[in-house]
Design a protein around this motif. Structure first.
Motif, PDB file in Angstrom:
ATOM      1  N   PRO A  33      55.320  58.468  37.823  1.00 26.93           N
ATOM      2  CA  PRO A  33      56.895  58.333  37.623  1.00 26.93           C
ATOM      3  C   PRO A  33      57.616  58.130  38.869  1.00 26.93           C
ATOM      4  N   GLN A  34      58.409  57.406  38.797  1.00 24.39           N
ATOM      5  CA  GLN A  34      59.454  56.804  39.880  1.00 24.39           C
ATOM      6  C   GLN A  34      59.812  58.099  40.766  1.00 24.39           C
ATOM      7  N   GLU A  35      60.331  58.941  40.154  1.00 27.28           N
ATOM      8  CA  GLU A  35      60.780  60.118  40.748  1.00 27.28           C
ATOM      9  C   GLU A  35      59.971  60.788  41.849  1.00 27.28           C
ATOM     10  N   LEU A  36      58.472  60.581  41.379  1.00 25.46           N
ATOM     11  CA  LEU A  36      57.433  61.241  42.149  1.00 25.46           C
ATOM     12  C   LEU A  36      56.830  60.145  42.984  1.00 25.46           C
ATOM     13  N   GLN A  37      57.483  59.070  43.367  1.00 24.51           N
ATOM     14  CA  GLN A  37      57.028  58.145  44.292  1.00 24.51           C
ATOM     15  C   GLN A  37      57.845  58.205  45.631  1.00 24.51           C
ATOM     16  N   HIS A  38      57.333  58.088  46.586  1.00 27.49           N
ATOM     17  CA  HIS A  38      57.976  57.700  47.967  1.00 27.49           C
ATOM     18  C   HIS A  38      57.710  56.502  48.478  1.00 27.49           C
ATOM     19  N   ARG A  39      58.768  55.781  48.510  1.00 25.82           N
ATOM     20  CA  ARG A  39      58.561  54.284  48.485  1.00 25.82           C
ATOM     21  C   ARG A  39      59.232  53.657  50.066  1.00 25.82           C
ATOM     22  N   VAL A  40      58.272  52.768  50.766  1.00 28.37           N
ATOM     23  CA  VAL A  40      58.712  52.318  51.921  1.00 28.37           C
ATOM     24  C   VAL A  40      59.148  50.624  51.407  1.00 28.37           C
ATOM     25  N   ALA A  41      60.290  50.395  51.936  1.00 28.26           N
ATOM     26  CA  ALA A  41      60.548  48.850  51.428  1.00 28.26           C
ATOM     27  C   ALA A  41      60.234  47.958  52.617  1.00 28.26           C
ATOM     28  N   TYR A  42      60.061  46.626  51.954  1.00 30.49           N
ATOM     29  CA  TYR A  42      59.639  45.510  52.918  1.00 30.49           C
ATOM     30  C   TYR A  42      60.504  44.526  52.383  1.00 30.49           C
ATOM     31  N   SER A  43      60.638  43.420  53.127  1.00 29.22           N
ATOM     32  CA  SER A  43      61.447  42.288  52.753  1.00 29.22           C
ATOM     33  C   SER A  43      60.611  41.128  52.619  1.00 29.22           C
ATOM     34  N   ARG A  44      61.096  39.888  51.895  1.00 32.97           N
ATOM     35  CA  ARG A  44      60.175  38.738  51.764  1.00 32.97           C
ATOM     36  C   ARG A  44      59.621  38.156  53.038  1.00 32.97           C
ATOM     37  N   GLU A  45      60.312  38.455  54.142  1.00 33.53           N
ATOM     38  CA  GLU A  45      59.800  37.894  55.647  1.00 33.53           C
ATOM     39  C   GLU A  45      58.672  38.653  55.910  1.00 33.53           C
ATOM     40  N   GLU A  46      58.636  39.915  55.214  1.00 32.57           N
ATOM     41  CA  GLU A  46      57.573  40.885  55.818  1.00 32.57           C
ATOM     42  C   GLU A  46      56.252  40.749  54.748  1.00 32.57           C
ATOM     43  N   SER A  47      56.332  40.037  53.801  1.00 30.45           N
ATOM     44  CA  SER A  47      55.238  40.118  52.700  1.00 30.45           C
ATOM     45  C   SER A  47      53.974  39.665  52.904  1.00 30.45           C
ATOM     46  N   LEU A  48      53.535  38.796  53.858  1.00 30.17           N
ATOM     47  CA  LEU A  48      52.332  38.336  54.310  1.00 30.17           C
ATOM     48  C   LEU A  48      51.107  39.479  54.105  1.00 30.17           C
ATOM     49  N   PRO A  49      51.163  40.439  54.634  1.00 31.93           N
ATOM     50  CA  PRO A  49      50.062  41.530  54.498  1.00 31.93           C
ATOM     51  C   PRO A  49      49.926  41.672  52.815  1.00 31.93           C
ATOM     52  N   PHE A  50      50.995  41.662  51.998  1.00 32.33           N
ATOM     53  CA  PHE A  50      50.598  41.932  50.511  1.00 32.33           C
ATOM     54  C   PHE A  50      50.224  40.472  49.663  1.00 32.33           C
ATOM     55  N   PHE A  51      49.759  39.525  50.373  1.00 30.20           N
ATOM     56  CA  PHE A  51      49.323  38.209  49.481  1.00 30.20           C
ATOM     57  C   PHE A  51      47.802  38.443  49.154  1.00 30.20           C
ATOM     58  N   ASN A  52      47.838  38.388  47.913  1.00 28.13           N
ATOM     59  CA  ASN A  52      46.284  38.696  47.473  1.00 28.13           C
ATOM     60  C   ASN A  52      45.838  37.366  46.862  1.00 28.13           C
ATOM     61  N   VAL A  53      44.419  37.315  46.706  1.00 28.79           N
ATOM     62  CA  VAL A  53      43.764  35.922  46.326  1.00 28.79           C
ATOM     63  C   VAL A  53      43.098  36.399  44.922  1.00 28.79           C
TER      64      VAL A  53
END
Length: 208
Positions: free
Chosen positions: A170-190
């Motif tokens: 559940p979202q209330e049990l998540q700790h989230r770290v925000a990133y922007s579109r400009e920082e998204s390259l590491p999350f690009f998956n194939v």
């Protein structure tokens, strides 16, 4: 506001590499995007986790040869996708696990270190530390730390037939770290051949 969690031990690193690569049409784990002399996607992912965790396991479905002396984990219950791999890893570790999908060619050590630093500062009771794309709200459920307490939520999800990992904790049990579109390259998956071609174009642009 809840106080940050007390000092924590390093999680076990788990590379999620049990997919069928059906959308790719061939096994993407062995792809060498950076050249024939460079590590394939699976080996690169394991090496990254080894740099930031004390131990690395590989979640696989088959007899894929592994280098590096990593422990091979096979899902206790097959057919659940990444959810089954994470659930098996949590049961085996009896502790927190840092999961990383094997198909992220641009993932970098500083990103994983940022995740672990955020985990160390998470509010008490948090069971998942992950990244969120601030413009879309998309969470990176396959680049995340799951505390052992999350296992019960995975078990419940499996019982309900809910296999989408982002919907487990559940979202209330998540700790989230925000990133922007400009920082998204590491999350690009194939996932598709077109993704591989896009990744090759990015590599050419970054190296010329």
């Amino acid at each position: 506001m809840s106080a940050p969690h007390a000092a924590v031990s390093a999680p076990v690193g788990v590379v999620l590499a049990g997919g069928l690569s059906a959308r790719m049409g061939s096994d993407k784990r062995g792809v060498r995007l950076f050249g024939d002399s460079e590590p394939d996607l699976l080996t690169r992912s394991a090496a990254l986790l080894e740099q930031v965790t004390g131990e690395v396991w590989i979640s696989v479905r088959d007899g894929l040869p592994l280098t590096g002396g990593y422990l091979r984990l096979r899902d206790e219950e097959e057919g659940m996708g990444p959810l089954g791999g994470i659930m098996t890893a949590l049961r085996a570790a009896q502790d927190a696990v840092l999961v990383l999908s094997c198909d992220l060619p641009f993932m970098e050590r500083p990103v994983l270190e940022k995740l672990l630093a955020a985990r160390a500062q998470r509010p008490a009771g948090t069971l998942m530390t992950t990244f969120v794309q601030q413009e879309t709200g998309y969470i990176e459920a396959l680049v995340a730390v799951y505390e052992f307490g999350a296992l019960e939520w995975f078990r419940r999800a499996a019982e309900r037939g809910v296999y989408k990992v982002s919907r487990v904790v559940p979202q209330e049990l998540q700790h989230r770290v925000a990133y922007s579109r400009e920082e998204s390259l590491p999350f690009f998956n194939v996932n598709y051949p077109a993704d591989l071609e896009m990744a090759r174009r990015v590599i050419r642009a970054l190296t010329t």
